[in-house]
Design a protein around this motif. Structure first.
Motif, short mmCIF file in Angstrom:
data_model
loop_
_atom_site.label_atom_id
_atom_site.label_comp_id
_atom_site.label_asym_id
_atom_site.label_seq_id
_atom_site.Cartn_x
_atom_site.Cartn_y
_atom_site.Cartn_z
N GLU A 59 0.84 -0.93 0.68
CA GLU A 59 0.28 -0.24 -0.01
C GLU A 59 0.71 0.89 0.17
N GLY A 60 0.44 2.41 -0.14
CA GLY A 60 0.90 3.53 0.21
C GLY A 60 1.56 3.73 -1.29
N THR A 61 2.87 4.99 -1.26
CA THR A 61 3.45 5.24 -2.87
C THR A 61 4.54 5.58 -2.37
N ALA A 62 5.62 5.32 -3.31
CA ALA A 62 7.34 5.72 -3.13
C ALA A 62 7.52 6.27 -4.27
N LYS A 63 7.62 7.32 -4.30
CA LYS A 63 8.78 8.38 -5.55
C LYS A 63 10.38 8.24 -5.68
N VAL A 64 10.74 7.96 -6.05
CA VAL A 64 12.41 8.42 -6.88
C VAL A 64 12.61 8.78 -7.81
N PHE A 65 13.16 10.65 -7.71
CA PHE A 65 13.27 11.70 -8.53
C PHE A 65 11.85 11.79 -9.40
N ASP A 66 10.87 11.48 -8.60
CA ASP A 66 9.64 11.66 -9.04
C ASP A 66 8.98 10.87 -10.37
N GLN A 67 9.47 10.27 -10.15
CA GLN A 67 9.02 8.87 -10.55
C GLN A 67 8.14 7.44 -9.38
N ASP A 68 7.80 6.97 -10.09
CA ASP A 68 7.17 5.89 -8.91
C ASP A 68 7.68 5.05 -9.29
N VAL A 69 7.94 4.03 -8.22
CA VAL A 69 8.51 2.93 -8.55
C VAL A 69 8.05 1.93 -8.26
N THR A 70 6.47 1.80 -8.64
CA THR A 70 6.27 0.83 -9.34
C THR A 70 5.19 0.95 -10.74
N ASN A 71 6.17 1.71 -11.73
CA ASN A 71 5.69 1.82 -13.02
C ASN A 71 7.44 1.11 -13.62
N ASN A 72 6.93 0.64 -14.21
CA ASN A 72 8.16 -0.24 -15.59
C ASN A 72 8.77 1.65 -16.21
N ALA A 73 8.01 2.13 -16.67
CA ALA A 73 9.37 3.11 -16.95
C ALA A 73 10.16 3.98 -16.13
N GLY A 74 9.36 4.03 -14.85
CA GLY A 74 9.68 4.88 -13.88
C GLY A 74 10.97 4.08 -13.28
N ALA A 75 10.64 2.71 -12.87
CA ALA A 75 11.61 1.48 -12.32
C ALA A 75 12.61 2.45 -13.92
N ARG A 76 13.09 1.82 -15.24
CA ARG A 76 13.87 1.67 -15.45
C ARG A 76 15.03 3.16 -15.22
N GLU A 77 13.93 4.19 -15.27
CA GLU A 77 15.10 6.26 -14.97
C GLU A 77 15.44 5.34 -13.55
N ILE A 78 14.95 5.17 -12.82
CA ILE A 78 15.43 5.36 -11.36
C ILE A 78 16.57 4.29 -11.53
N ARG A 79 16.43 3.11 -11.75
CA ARG A 79 18.04 2.43 -11.41
C ARG A 79 19.19 2.62 -12.50
N SER A 80 18.82 3.76 -13.30
CA SER A 80 19.73 4.22 -13.62
C SER A 80 20.35 5.55 -13.09
N ARG A 81 20.65 6.37 -11.70
CA ARG A 81 20.06 6.90 -11.82
C ARG A 81 20.52 7.12 -10.29
N ILE A 82 20.40 5.38 -9.83
CA ILE A 82 21.03 5.42 -7.99
C ILE A 82 21.91 4.36 -8.54
N GLY A 83 23.36 4.26 -7.25
CA GLY A 83 24.11 3.96 -6.70
C GLY A 83 23.85 3.04 -5.48
N VAL A 84 24.10 1.15 -5.50
CA VAL A 84 23.67 0.76 -4.23
C VAL A 84 24.78 -0.16 -3.74
N LEU A 85 25.08 -0.19 -2.80
CA LEU A 85 25.67 -1.04 -1.77
C LEU A 85 24.75 -1.48 -0.98
N PRO A 86 25.03 -2.72 -1.52
CA PRO A 86 23.91 -3.81 -0.33
C PRO A 86 24.66 -4.33 1.19
N GLN A 87 23.51 -4.74 1.70
CA GLN A 87 24.05 -5.01 2.94
C GLN A 87 25.22 -6.12 3.37
N ASP A 88 25.23 -6.94 1.94
CA ASP A 88 25.64 -8.11 2.11
C ASP A 88 26.63 -8.26 0.77
#
Length: 310
Positions: A59-88
């Motif tokens: 439920e609810g909403t989560a946006k990164v760079f004003d893109q909804d994380v549940t939107n496929n096109a938005g998710a592609r844009e988000i992934r191209s602009r973030i960097g990730v250091l995972p816990q493991d």
């Protein structure tokens, strides 16, 4: 006011009957270090994985760079602009530091030159060293280099110093501070209180999936009303009786130290003036409240000697 890079509103994540994230809401502004602080299992990693487009909210909403994380096109844009250091995070053991950074860089169209990253992270003299021979702190630096290889605007650091010794932890802190100097936005997940207090512009405290406090370190300390205290080394009963004439919360420890709980800075000065007038010549420590005190009030969990939430 900088534009929000991350916007979370009424976010819920369920796994069957388990509510991992419970109505979370916060924003992260461009250029700030924002810390999610909480004990193991509090929901920090789940929130981060939703923002990284790895999990879908219930439920609810989560946006990164004003893109909804549940939107496929938005998710592609988000992934191209973030960097990730995972816990493991773990690199490729048999490859050198340079080869590891090159390997991760090959996954992106846009990338920062490897030599530039090695210089930024203080890894130039380790470029030809195999990953498996590095210390824990240096391995985390390689992980941060991998997270920066696509020149991201937003960097997710999930428990970046877990398991590191105090010196290595502080070395990684220097790197995280340098990200802010590079105008990167950092979302840091941690269960080390000192780490969050030192590094973060703002902190969200999460417990059992719920945000229980949010603000700058100073705001959290002031809002929760964490007390100041003074400690008089080997003060003993006579000093305690003197202080009890003015203050309610005075106790004598087994070793003779006298501890006085105070509600504000003015009371600290009053106590010190009283001791000076009475010519009490004892060593005095003034202990200011910390994020640890905030945790003890809002969560009430146990804290280890290393400053980690248990």
């Amino acid at each position: 006011m900088p534009e929000p890079v991350v916007e979370v509103d009424h976010l819920v994540k369920r796994y069957g009957d388990l509510v991992a994230v419970n109505d979370a809401a916060f924003k992260v502004s461009q250029g700030e270090i924002f810390a999610l602080l909480g004990p193991n299992g509090a929901g920090k990693t789940t929130v981060i994985e939703i923002l990284e487009c790895l999990r879908t909210p219930s439920e609810g909403t989560a946006k990164v760079f004003d893109q909804d994380v549940t939107n496929n096109a938005g998710a592609r844009e988000i992934r191209s602009r973030i960097g990730v250091l995972p816990q493991d995070f773990n690199g490729l053991d048999k490859l050198t530091v340079r080869e590891n950074v090159d390997f991760f860089g090959a996954m992106f169209r846009r990338r920062v030159p490897t030599q530039e990253l090695l210089k930024t992270l203080g890894l130039e003299d380790k470029a030809k060293v195999r990953f498996e021979t590095l210390s824990g702190g240096l391995k985390q630096r390689v992980g941060i280099a991998a997270a920066l290889v696509n020149d991201p605007e937003l960097v997710f650091l999930d428990e970046p110093t877990t398991g590191l010794d105090p010196k290595a932890r502080r070395d990684v802190w220097k790197v995280i501070r340098s990200l802010k100097a590079m105008n990167k936005t950092v979302l840091l997940s941690s269960h080390y209180m000192e780490e969050a207090q030192i590094l973060a512009d703002r902190i969200a405290i999460i417990n059992r999936g719920k945000i229980v406090a949010l603000g700058t370190p100073h705001e959290l300390i002031d809002d929760v009303g964490a007390s100041r205290r003074i400690i008089l080394r080997r003060g003993g009963a006579p000093v305690a009786e003197l202080l009890r004439k003015r203050f309610d919360q005075v106790r004598v420890e087994e070793d003779g130290d006298v501890v006085v709980q105070l509600t504000g800075v003015s009371q600290v000065w009053t106590a010190l003036s009283l001791l000076a007038e009475a010519k009490v010549e004892k060593d005095v420590d003034v202990v200011l409240p910390t994020i640890e005190d905030v945790f003890l009030k809002v969560i009430g969990t146990r804290i280890t000697e290393e400053g980690e939430l248990a």
